[in-house]
Design a protein around this motif. Structure first.
Motif, PDB file in Angstrom:
ATOM      1  N   ALA A  64     -30.560 -78.479  22.579  1.00 55.72           N
ATOM      2  CA  ALA A  64     -30.014 -77.595  21.752  1.00 55.72           C
ATOM      3  C   ALA A  64     -31.432 -76.974  20.505  1.00 55.72           C
ATOM      4  O   ALA A  64     -31.668 -75.748  20.521  1.00 55.72           O
ATOM      5  CB  ALA A  64     -28.899 -77.911  20.284  1.00 55.72           C
ATOM      6  N   GLN A  65     -32.568 -77.905  20.631  1.00 59.84           N
ATOM      7  CA  GLN A  65     -33.378 -77.112  19.636  1.00 59.84           C
ATOM      8  C   GLN A  65     -34.413 -76.495  20.251  1.00 59.84           C
ATOM      9  O   GLN A  65     -35.200 -75.681  20.399  1.00 59.84           O
ATOM     10  CB  GLN A  65     -34.259 -78.016  18.421  1.00 59.84           C
ATOM     11  N   ALA A  66     -35.235 -76.952  21.712  1.00 60.89           N
ATOM     12  CA  ALA A  66     -35.149 -76.407  22.418  1.00 60.89           C
ATOM     13  C   ALA A  66     -35.398 -74.878  23.461  1.00 60.89           C
ATOM     14  O   ALA A  66     -35.664 -74.183  23.182  1.00 60.89           O
ATOM     15  CB  ALA A  66     -35.711 -77.576  24.303  1.00 60.89           C
ATOM     16  N   LYS A  67     -33.798 -74.955  23.213  1.00 61.57           N
ATOM     17  CA  LYS A  67     -33.282 -73.072  24.262  1.00 61.57           C
ATOM     18  C   LYS A  67     -33.762 -72.997  22.069  1.00 61.57           C
ATOM     19  O   LYS A  67     -34.086 -71.664  22.474  1.00 61.57           O
ATOM     20  CB  LYS A  67     -31.453 -73.641  23.386  1.00 61.57           C
ATOM     21  N   ALA A  68     -33.648 -73.213  20.785  1.00 62.68           N
ATOM     22  CA  ALA A  68     -33.870 -71.994  19.889  1.00 62.68           C
ATOM     23  C   ALA A  68     -35.244 -71.748  20.197  1.00 62.68           C
ATOM     24  O   ALA A  68     -35.781 -70.437  19.607  1.00 62.68           O
ATOM     25  CB  ALA A  68     -33.423 -72.817  18.455  1.00 62.68           C
ATOM     26  N   VAL A  69     -35.903 -72.827  20.426  1.00 59.17           N
ATOM     27  CA  VAL A  69     -38.021 -72.567  20.054  1.00 59.17           C
ATOM     28  C   VAL A  69     -37.816 -70.959  21.474  1.00 59.17           C
ATOM     29  O   VAL A  69     -38.560 -70.359  21.145  1.00 59.17           O
ATOM     30  CB  VAL A  69     -38.206 -73.899  20.605  1.00 59.17           C
ATOM     31  N   MET A  70     -37.340 -71.129  22.231  1.00 54.30           N
ATOM     32  CA  MET A  70     -37.254 -70.695  23.914  1.00 54.30           C
ATOM     33  C   MET A  70     -36.774 -68.886  23.358  1.00 54.30           C
ATOM     34  O   MET A  70     -37.204 -67.938  23.807  1.00 54.30           O
ATOM     35  CB  MET A  70     -37.030 -70.917  24.756  1.00 54.30           C
ATOM     36  N   ASP A  71     -35.198 -68.986  22.423  1.00 53.66           N
ATOM     37  CA  ASP A  71     -34.773 -67.727  22.175  1.00 53.66           C
ATOM     38  C   ASP A  71     -35.500 -66.941  21.262  1.00 53.66           C
ATOM     39  O   ASP A  71     -35.567 -66.071  20.998  1.00 53.66           O
ATOM     40  CB  ASP A  71     -33.247 -68.312  21.171  1.00 53.66           C
ATOM     41  N   TRP A  72     -36.457 -67.497  20.044  1.00 55.84           N
ATOM     42  CA  TRP A  72     -37.656 -67.721  19.450  1.00 55.84           C
ATOM     43  C   TRP A  72     -38.322 -66.069  20.277  1.00 55.84           C
ATOM     44  O   TRP A  72     -38.857 -65.304  19.906  1.00 55.84           O
ATOM     45  CB  TRP A  72     -37.598 -68.077  17.987  1.00 55.84           C
ATOM     46  N   VAL A  73     -39.006 -67.150  20.675  1.00 52.63           N
ATOM     47  CA  VAL A  73     -40.113 -66.920  21.826  1.00 52.63           C
ATOM     48  C   VAL A  73     -39.583 -65.544  22.228  1.00 52.63           C
ATOM     49  O   VAL A  73     -40.300 -64.632  22.127  1.00 52.63           O
ATOM     50  CB  VAL A  73     -41.298 -67.876  22.821  1.00 52.63           C
ATOM     51  N   ALA A  74     -38.446 -65.468  22.960  1.00 53.84           N
ATOM     52  CA  ALA A  74     -38.358 -64.502  23.882  1.00 53.84           C
ATOM     53  C   ALA A  74     -37.999 -63.070  23.023  1.00 53.84           C
ATOM     54  O   ALA A  74     -38.002 -62.024  23.641  1.00 53.84           O
ATOM     55  CB  ALA A  74     -37.031 -64.654  24.620  1.00 53.84           C
ATOM     56  N   GLY A  75     -37.477 -62.993  21.979  1.00 50.54           N
ATOM     57  CA  GLY A  75     -36.552 -62.642  20.874  1.00 50.54           C
ATOM     58  C   GLY A  75     -37.662 -62.155  20.439  1.00 50.54           C
ATOM     59  O   GLY A  75     -37.647 -61.111  19.582  1.00 50.54           O
ATOM     60  N   THR A  76     -39.228 -62.410  20.324  1.00 51.75           N
ATOM     61  CA  THR A  76     -40.066 -62.131  19.275  1.00 51.75           C
ATOM     62  C   THR A  76     -41.026 -61.130  20.409  1.00 51.75           C
ATOM     63  O   THR A  76     -42.182 -60.735  19.151  1.00 51.75           O
ATOM     64  CB  THR A  76     -40.639 -63.163  18.775  1.00 51.75           C
ATOM     65  N   PHE A  77     -41.214 -61.863  20.983  1.00 49.22           N
ATOM     66  CA  PHE A  77     -42.726 -61.050  21.805  1.00 49.22           C
ATOM     67  C   PHE A  77     -42.209 -60.199  23.248  1.00 49.22           C
ATOM     68  O   PHE A  77     -41.564 -60.586  23.904  1.00 49.22           O
ATOM     69  CB  PHE A  77     -43.241 -61.958  21.851  1.00 49.22           C
ATOM     70  N   PRO A  78     -43.088 -59.104  23.114  1.00 49.70           N
ATOM     71  CA  PRO A  78     -42.427 -57.933  24.386  1.00 49.70           C
ATOM     72  C   PRO A  78     -42.995 -59.357  25.744  1.00 49.70           C
ATOM     73  O   PRO A  78     -43.795 -59.546  25.476  1.00 49.70           O
ATOM     74  CB  PRO A  78     -43.189 -56.903  24.124  1.00 49.70           C
ATOM     75  N   PRO A  79     -41.778 -59.014  27.058  1.00 47.76           N
ATOM     76  CA  PRO A  79     -42.374 -59.689  28.325  1.00 47.76           C
ATOM     77  C   PRO A  79     -43.794 -59.618  28.696  1.00 47.76           C
ATOM     78  O   PRO A  79     -43.978 -58.675  28.476  1.00 47.76           O
ATOM     79  CB  PRO A  79     -41.547 -58.938  28.689  1.00 47.76           C
ATOM     80  N   ASN A  80     -44.435 -60.244  29.543  1.00 51.46           N
ATOM     81  CA  ASN A  80     -45.853 -60.345  29.715  1.00 51.46           C
ATOM     82  C   ASN A  80     -46.687 -60.624  28.440  1.00 51.46           C
ATOM     83  O   ASN A  80     -48.146 -60.438  28.479  1.00 51.46           O
ATOM     84  CB  ASN A  80     -45.642 -60.050  30.671  1.00 51.46           C
ATOM     85  N   THR A  81     -46.543 -60.649  27.327  1.00 51.35           N
ATOM     86  CA  THR A  81     -47.420 -60.693  25.916  1.00 51.35           C
ATOM     87  C   THR A  81     -47.617 -61.933  25.717  1.00 51.35           C
ATOM     88  O   THR A  81     -48.900 -62.421  25.104  1.00 51.35           O
ATOM     89  CB  THR A  81     -46.387 -60.581  24.893  1.00 51.35           C
TER      90      THR A  81
END
Length: 297
Positions: A215-232
């Motif tokens: 669950a924590q790994a998913k939270a990390v990925m959610d943060w990355v995907a939600g914080t930076f535009p695609p391909n940044t």
């Protein structure tokens, strides 16, 4: 870029800001003012656009300001093995690795030596410089390195204060790491590659999947995907966890990853559409831990 604020008798380089006297090695990192290095050699086990065909020029620094209980490099990060060298020798090591064909200079666990590294990088190198840290970096320290570091390779280990406190004694890790990574991306901008597919500039965010913490790994990925535009940025999901160090005292870290955990994390990674990398099970094992024997030091 501002000047690096550093007082060797009252060190505040890392987020601990412990005020230790580095001339007496009394800080949280336990390290002296001059850099301590355990290995400097070509390394082929980083992400593909960093290792390339000839390898990254890795410099493994001893000591650590974070101190995770499961660290696979604990013989140097917590056992403090290494050789103290002057900044001039560190600069020579960078040049020697570049001459050996290194695609980049990969500074592993550099946070508590930012002052020495800044001095060693006063003259530009012919290859990119990689800041390979645990993500526990002060924004102020990173800003002082702007223009000297080309690629940032931070971990984002813990998205939760409880996990960070339990496994690293750093409840502030989530907000510190998020701020640090944002600063890293501000400095580099989107990833830039050369004609051979090697990374020349940008940020690669790593996350080591831990047992019982899907669950924590998913939270990390959610943060990355939600914080930076695609391909940044690029994201590296690592499944190489092996119980190590003091992990036996911290269940469920005392067991290997389950295949269901790895599959679940990889499926989530794919569904989010993150650009980056995953690891196969072949990366698990002590044989992938470098020999810390003062090679190249």
């Amino acid at each position: 870029m501002g000047p690096l604020t550093y007082d060797p008798t009252h060190c505040t380089l890392c987020p601990r800001r412990c005020g230790g006297d580095r001339t007496q090695a009394t800080g949280r990192c336990r390290m002296p003012d001059r850099p301590v290095v355990a290995r400097a050699a070509l390394h082929h086990w980083e992400e593909p656009p960093l290792s390339g065909t000839r390898g990254a020029g890795t410099v493994f620094f001893s000591g650590c300001s974070l101190g995770c209980v499961f660290c696979q490099n604990d013989s140097i990060s917590q056992g403090d093995f290494g050789r103290e060298i002057p900044v001039e020798r560190l600069r020579e090591i960078f040049r020697e690795l570049a001459a050996q064909g290194a695609h980049n200079i990969d500074l592993v666990n550099p946070t508590h030596y930012a002052h020495a590294i800044a001095q060693a990088l006063e003259a530009p190198l012919p290859v990119p410089v990689v800041w390979n840290s645990g993500g526990y970096d002060r924004v102020e320290t990173l800003r002082a390195l702007e223009g000297k570091v080309d690629i940032y390779l931070p971990d984002y280990k813990y998205p939760d204060a409880a996990g960070a406190k339990a496994y690293a004694g750093a409840a502030d890790y989530p907000e510190v790491a998020q701020a640090a990574i944002r600063e890293m991306v501000r400095q580099t901008g989107p990833c830039v590659f050369d004609g051979a597919g090697l990374l020349r500039r940008g940020v690669v965010i790593r996350h080591l999947l831990l047992p019982g913490r899907l669950a924590q790994a998913k939270a990390v990925m959610d943060w990355v995907a939600g914080t930076f535009p695609p391909n940044t940025v690029l994201f590296s999901l690592m499944s190489q966890y092996t119980p190590w160090g003091r992990a036996g005292d911290f269940p469920p870290l005392d067991r290997p990853l389950r295949r269901s955990e790895v599959r679940g994390a990889e499926a989530y990674f794919a569904n989010l559409g993150l650009a980056g990398f995953t690891q196969g099970v072949e990366a698990v094992g002590a044989e992938y831990i470098p020999a810390f024997d003062l090679t190249g030091v």
